[in-house]
Design a protein around this motif. Structure first.
Motif, PDB file in Angstrom:
ATOM      1  N   PHE A 173     -28.482   4.167 -20.400  1.00  0.00           N
ATOM      2  CA  PHE A 173     -28.071   2.895 -20.976  1.00  0.00           C
ATOM      3  C   PHE A 173     -26.942   2.266 -20.160  1.00  0.00           C
ATOM      4  O   PHE A 173     -25.952   2.902 -19.853  1.00  0.00           O
ATOM      5  CB  PHE A 173     -27.624   3.118 -22.421  1.00  0.00           C
ATOM      6  CG  PHE A 173     -27.149   1.860 -23.096  1.00  0.00           C
ATOM      7  CD1 PHE A 173     -25.811   1.666 -23.363  1.00  0.00           C
ATOM      8  CD2 PHE A 173     -28.051   0.871 -23.443  1.00  0.00           C
ATOM      9  CE1 PHE A 173     -25.389   0.507 -23.983  1.00  0.00           C
ATOM     10  CE2 PHE A 173     -27.626  -0.283 -24.057  1.00  0.00           C
ATOM     11  CZ  PHE A 173     -26.282  -0.460 -24.334  1.00  0.00           C
ATOM     12  N   ARG A 174     -27.133   1.005 -19.837  1.00  0.00           N
ATOM     13  CA  ARG A 174     -26.095   0.245 -19.132  1.00  0.00           C
ATOM     14  C   ARG A 174     -25.897  -1.070 -19.853  1.00  0.00           C
ATOM     15  O   ARG A 174     -26.860  -1.743 -20.218  1.00  0.00           O
ATOM     16  CB  ARG A 174     -26.515  -0.031 -17.687  1.00  0.00           C
ATOM     17  CG  ARG A 174     -26.540   1.213 -16.824  1.00  0.00           C
ATOM     18  CD  ARG A 174     -27.134   0.906 -15.478  1.00  0.00           C
ATOM     19  NE  ARG A 174     -26.462  -0.210 -14.839  1.00  0.00           N
ATOM     20  CZ  ARG A 174     -27.053  -1.076 -14.037  1.00  0.00           C
ATOM     21  NH1 ARG A 174     -28.345  -0.974 -13.820  1.00  0.00           N
ATOM     22  NH2 ARG A 174     -26.380  -2.064 -13.493  1.00  0.00           N
TER      23      ARG A 174
ATOM     24  N   ASP B 177     -26.858 -10.563 -33.420  1.00  0.00           N
ATOM     25  CA  ASP B 177     -25.827 -11.517 -33.004  1.00  0.00           C
ATOM     26  C   ASP B 177     -24.447 -10.882 -33.116  1.00  0.00           C
ATOM     27  O   ASP B 177     -23.661 -11.147 -34.032  1.00  0.00           O
ATOM     28  CB  ASP B 177     -25.914 -12.780 -33.872  1.00  0.00           C
ATOM     29  CG  ASP B 177     -25.047 -13.905 -33.288  1.00  0.00           C
ATOM     30  OD1 ASP B 177     -24.910 -14.936 -33.951  1.00  0.00           O
ATOM     31  OD2 ASP B 177     -24.514 -13.733 -32.173  1.00  0.00           O
ATOM     32  N   ILE B 178     -24.152  -9.993 -32.174  1.00  0.00           N
ATOM     33  CA  ILE B 178     -22.834  -9.370 -32.081  1.00  0.00           C
ATOM     34  C   ILE B 178     -22.423  -9.367 -30.617  1.00  0.00           C
ATOM     35  O   ILE B 178     -23.268  -9.376 -29.722  1.00  0.00           O
ATOM     36  CB  ILE B 178     -22.836  -7.926 -32.634  1.00  0.00           C
ATOM     37  CG1 ILE B 178     -23.950  -7.104 -31.976  1.00  0.00           C
ATOM     38  CG2 ILE B 178     -22.986  -7.914 -34.143  1.00  0.00           C
ATOM     39  CD1 ILE B 178     -23.959  -5.650 -32.385  1.00  0.00           C
ATOM     40  N   LYS B 179     -21.125  -9.379 -30.370  1.00  0.00           N
ATOM     41  CA  LYS B 179     -20.646  -9.429 -28.992  1.00  0.00           C
ATOM     42  C   LYS B 179     -20.676  -8.051 -28.329  1.00  0.00           C
ATOM     43  O   LYS B 179     -21.011  -7.925 -27.159  1.00  0.00           O
ATOM     44  CB  LYS B 179     -19.218  -9.996 -28.965  1.00  0.00           C
ATOM     45  CG  LYS B 179     -19.134 -11.473 -29.316  1.00  0.00           C
ATOM     46  CD  LYS B 179     -17.715 -11.992 -29.170  1.00  0.00           C
ATOM     47  CE  LYS B 179     -17.641 -13.488 -29.474  1.00  0.00           C
ATOM     48  NZ  LYS B 179     -16.263 -14.017 -29.338  1.00  0.00           N
ATOM     49  N   GLU B 180     -20.295  -7.040 -29.072  1.00  0.00           N
ATOM     50  CA  GLU B 180     -20.199  -5.696 -28.518  1.00  0.00           C
ATOM     51  C   GLU B 180     -21.019  -4.738 -29.374  1.00  0.00           C
ATOM     52  O   GLU B 180     -20.794  -4.640 -30.579  1.00  0.00           O
ATOM     53  CB  GLU B 180     -18.734  -5.241 -28.469  1.00  0.00           C
ATOM     54  CG  GLU B 180     -18.500  -3.782 -28.108  1.00  0.00           C
ATOM     55  CD  GLU B 180     -19.114  -3.405 -26.774  1.00  0.00           C
ATOM     56  OE1 GLU B 180     -18.968  -4.171 -25.821  1.00  0.00           O
ATOM     57  OE2 GLU B 180     -19.762  -2.329 -26.706  1.00  0.00           O
TER      58      GLU B 180
ATOM     59  N   THR C  78     -23.229   4.165 -33.284  1.00  0.00           N
ATOM     60  CA  THR C  78     -23.123   2.710 -33.372  1.00  0.00           C
ATOM     61  C   THR C  78     -24.450   2.102 -32.929  1.00  0.00           C
ATOM     62  O   THR C  78     -25.371   2.809 -32.511  1.00  0.00           O
ATOM     63  CB  THR C  78     -21.988   2.174 -32.486  1.00  0.00           C
ATOM     64  OG1 THR C  78     -22.326   2.416 -31.109  1.00  0.00           O
ATOM     65  CG2 THR C  78     -20.655   2.825 -32.828  1.00  0.00           C
ATOM     66  N   PHE C  79     -24.515   0.776 -33.020  1.00  0.00           N
ATOM     67  CA  PHE C  79     -25.709   0.067 -32.578  1.00  0.00           C
ATOM     68  C   PHE C  79     -25.975   0.345 -31.097  1.00  0.00           C
ATOM     69  O   PHE C  79     -27.124   0.349 -30.652  1.00  0.00           O
ATOM     70  CB  PHE C  79     -25.520  -1.426 -32.822  1.00  0.00           C
ATOM     71  CG  PHE C  79     -26.748  -2.255 -32.549  1.00  0.00           C
ATOM     72  CD1 PHE C  79     -26.771  -3.177 -31.512  1.00  0.00           C
ATOM     73  CD2 PHE C  79     -27.878  -2.116 -33.330  1.00  0.00           C
ATOM     74  CE1 PHE C  79     -27.891  -3.933 -31.254  1.00  0.00           C
ATOM     75  CE2 PHE C  79     -29.014  -2.871 -33.079  1.00  0.00           C
ATOM     76  CZ  PHE C  79     -29.017  -3.775 -32.040  1.00  0.00           C
ATOM     77  N   LYS C  80     -24.936   0.611 -30.350  1.00  0.00           N
ATOM     78  CA  LYS C  80     -25.084   0.937 -28.928  1.00  0.00           C
ATOM     79  C   LYS C  80     -25.895   2.216 -28.748  1.00  0.00           C
ATOM     80  O   LYS C  80     -26.745   2.305 -27.847  1.00  0.00           O
ATOM     81  CB  LYS C  80     -23.707   1.086 -28.285  1.00  0.00           C
ATOM     82  CG  LYS C  80     -23.733   1.362 -26.786  1.00  0.00           C
ATOM     83  CD  LYS C  80     -22.322   1.394 -26.212  1.00  0.00           C
ATOM     84  CE  LYS C  80     -22.351   1.633 -24.711  1.00  0.00           C
ATOM     85  NZ  LYS C  80     -20.975   1.642 -24.128  1.00  0.00           N
TER      86      LYS C  80
ATOM     87  N   ALA D 158     -29.568   2.706 -26.802  1.00  0.00           N
ATOM     88  CA  ALA D 158     -29.815   3.719 -25.769  1.00  0.00           C
ATOM     89  C   ALA D 158     -30.957   4.644 -26.155  1.00  0.00           C
ATOM     90  O   ALA D 158     -31.799   4.993 -25.327  1.00  0.00           O
ATOM     91  CB  ALA D 158     -28.530   4.517 -25.534  1.00  0.00           C
ATOM     92  N   ALA D 159     -31.026   5.034 -27.433  1.00  0.00           N
ATOM     93  CA  ALA D 159     -32.032   5.993 -27.877  1.00  0.00           C
ATOM     94  C   ALA D 159     -33.432   5.398 -27.940  1.00  0.00           C
ATOM     95  O   ALA D 159     -34.419   6.137 -27.961  1.00  0.00           O
ATOM     96  CB  ALA D 159     -31.648   6.541 -29.249  1.00  0.00           C
TER      97      ALA D 159
END
Length: 681
Positions: A357-358, A378-381, A398-400, A404-405
């Motif tokens: 993930f990048r 609609d989120i910045k990070e 987190t959503f991050k 990645a998954a």
């Protein structure tokens, strides 16, 4: 005269056989065993022929390595008042073990190892079992089980999928042998730290952490210990290392060897190595006593280095050759195994491709599905949107992590596009397999209302429901996480997968990932009792939603693709409580949908309006048998049971909602149809 004599002998033998058979039928214990194994293929009641006398109770059931398949009706064994030993190891038995089985007062030893048993190990009352082996199965939950096993001295739970070590393990005060190796367990070993009677302890090949030896039972009383392949920290005294050996600590975490005075006062030097994680051979760590050297002449001094050099070269060459040979053998074995696994698992859903993930830009983040539709977070990070996990609250995602998954919610991770939105497969850190559903219809739901909805749904717990494991709110998008079910949904099993079993499985070498779902190409689909068991499970789950709460919870869209199958064919209803009138609404639509599901299970045809009208007409005219699936093994009383099940579907699909029964009534009707042919209903 000769003919008369022959006839007399034949008549005598027939009379003796009839008398023996009658005696066997009168044996209560034998009858109970026969009922318990009535759904087990390969079982032969003549194995107990020596117990035909009604005066001899059955005390031992030893059926190890008999190629038995199917499900045992454990509840019948409860009434064997003299049963002391049960050994069903090394077979292919499936399903869960009924709680009543453990309460047999005379039972002392149970070995169910090397089967396909799963679910929760639950005990309703105190058990007298002393030795219990459940290794190499699919058990996933211990519940509050071992409060009921106060007499256990030996317990083997290795090679299951338990994940946690419950705190009440310390109640097993008589336990001497414990193996929980390869159980995918996370957390601290403190629940077993107070078991002072332990002599044998194996916690290897897990994900456990904690301090060694402080978080363990008294090490001095152990005769065997293996903590390898975990994540422990702490100090290991040299005497303990010498006692248990290097293999007990390989890859056990960040362990250090503790300073210990050597027992020989002449060798007073201290033994001390820092930050050692036991990845190197132990002979490099332990002190080596040097032999006294004798004076040597000049020739000896010149030759010895050369001799040592030759020995060293030969040793290195031999070791290199052996290493190359070993690596080549491993590669060859892996190649052959991969081909075998690919041939066995061609119907399995493969793992999603994991792409590093990048984060090249900030939000909002847009994702496209196969159908061409898209959804936007609609989120910045991405790390600003936390994932709340109900079953594992200490795991921080987190959503991050979800991005990645799922390979950026790519099409290779997309499982389906349902009524509520797209569904993705993901493997989160910690080897947590989940399905992630994007709730498209919930975009206008407020943040607090969404949290309240998810928390309410997480409280609905039943063996035949698939509750949400967690959720994530990313802008207006609401995502829910479910436990991933590798066997897929009921629609896929009934309408898409093949029926014939062309290859025999060898479960002794399969890994967990290879096992999941591989039995779906078995003849199970042809069995009436399997479909009946699925129908009972769905009815149970729906009855719980309708009647177990202060207000009924409405599913709103019960179809085969919303019913998932666990490893033991136990159905799990998904997507419940997501309709707009989810609480306090009308339940008649759910009853109708259950009737459609029942018709599909019995006919093998899609539950269209035309199919329902056709089946209703046949049932009404008394020709329900003509509608049954030709793939089912029809014969004897099974046909009448199937037709009776179709009649229940007829009642549920009545045109007038007022004429449809309630789910409690439906559950009772379905359960009463040939209960001996379905598992523990």
């Amino acid at each position: 005269m000769k003919i008369f004599f022959t006839f007399f002998i034949f008549l005598s033998l027939f009379a003796f056989s009839s008398k023996s058979e009658s005696t066997c039928k009168n044996n209560t214990d034998l009858s109970l065993v026969s009922k318990a194994f009535s759904s087990v293929y390969g079982f032969n009641i003549t194995w107990f022929s020596s117990n035909c006398s009604s005066t001899i109770p059955i005390t031992v059931i030893k059926l190890s390595s008999r190629n038995l398949t199917g499900t045992v009706s454990w509840k019948y064994l409860r009434n064997l008042s003299h049963l002391r030993t049960v050994d069903l190891s090394n077979n292919s038995l499936k399903g869960s073990v009924h709680p009543l089985f453990w309460s047999i007062s005379s039972l002392v030893e149970v070995n169910l190892s090397k089967n396909k048993l799963g679910g929760t190990i639950a005990v309703t009352s105190s058990s007298h079992i002393q030795r219990l082996d459940l290794s190499f199965n699919r058990f996933t939950n211990l519940g509050s089980t071992f409060y009921g096993f106060p007499n256990l001295t030996s317990l083997d739970l290795s090679h299951n999928d338990l994940k946690i070590l419950p705190f009440w393990f310390n109640n097993l005060t008589k336990l001497e042998n414990l193996s929980i190796s390869s159980c995918n367990i996370y957390g601290n070993p403190k629940p077993i730290s107070h078991i002072k009677s332990l002599k044998h302890l194996d916690v290897s090949f897990n994900h456990m952490n904690g301090t060694f030896p402080n978080d363990f039972p008294p090490i001095s009383s152990l005769n065997f210990l293996n903590i390898s392949f975990n994540n422990f920290t702490g100090l290991i005294p040299q005497d303990q290392f010498a006692k248990f050996g290097n293999s007990s600590f390989i890859h056990a975490g960040h362990l250090q060897t503790k300073n210990v005075k050597l027992p020989n006062p002449k060798n007073s030097s201290e033994f001390h190595i820092k930050h050692h994680n036991f990845t190197t051979p132990p002979h490099k760590m332990l002190p080596i006593k040097q032999k006294p050297t004798k004076p040597m002449d000049k020739n000896t001094k010149r030759k010895k280095p050369k001799s040592r050099k030759k020995v060293l070269i030969i040793a290195i060459s031999a070791a290199s050759a052996f290493l190359i040979l070993a690596i080549g053998s491993v590669i060859l074995c892996l190649y052959k195994r991969r081909k075998t696994v690919a041939r066995k698992n061609k119907w399995l859903i493969s793992k999603p491709i994991q792409i590093p993930f990048r984060m090249d830009k900030s939000g909002p983040f847009s994702f496209e599905t196969e159908s061409g539709s898209s959804w936007v977070a609609d989120i910045k990070e991405p790390s600003s949107a936390p994932v709340v996990m109900f079953e594992k609250p200490l795991m921080n995602f987190t959503f991050k992590d979800l991005i990645a998954a799922t390979s950026h919610f790519g099409k290779e991770s997309l499982l389906a596009e349902g009524r509520c939105g797209p569904v993705y497969r993901a493997v989160l850190p910690g080897d947590l397999h989940v399905a992630i559903k994007v709730l498209e219809h919930a975009r206008e739901l407020g943040h607090d209302d969404a949290i309240a909805l998810f928390e309410d749904l997480s409280k609905l717990k039943h063996p035949n429901l698939l509750p949400i494991s967690g959720f994530c709110i990313a802008g207006k998008e609401k995502l829910v996480l479910y436990e991933f079910m590798a066997n897929g949904d009921l629609h896929r099993w009934l309408h898409e997968l093949p029926t014939a079993a062309t290859n025999v499985e060898d479960w002794t070498t399969d890994t967990w990932e290879q096992q999941n779902g591989s039995h779906l190409t078995s003849p199970e689909k042809m069995e009436w009792h399997t479909r009946h068991r699925i129908a009972v499970g769905i009815a149970r789950g729906l009855a719980y939603l309708h009647h177990a709460q202060s207000k009924p919870v409405v599913h709103g869209h019960l179809i085969l693709s919303n019913i998932l199958l666990a490893d033991d064919f136990e159905p799990r209803i998904a997507d419940f409580g997501l309709s707009h009138d989810r609480v306090g609404g009308s339940t008649e639509k759910d009853v109708y949908d259950f009737g459609v599901v029942l018709v599909e299970l019995l006919t093998g045809k899609a539950g269209s309006d035309d199919t329902i009208k056709w089946v209703r007409r046949l049932v009404k005219d008394g020709h329900g048998a003509d509608a049954l699936d030709s793939r089912l093994r029809l014969g004897g009383d099974s046909v009448s049971g199937m037709v009776e099940c179709l009649r229940v579907g007829y009642l549920c699909t009545a045109e007038s909602p007022n004429k449809r029964p309630r789910m409690q009534q439906v559950l009772g009707l379905v359960k009463d149809i040939h209960p001996t042919n379905s598992e523990l209903i």
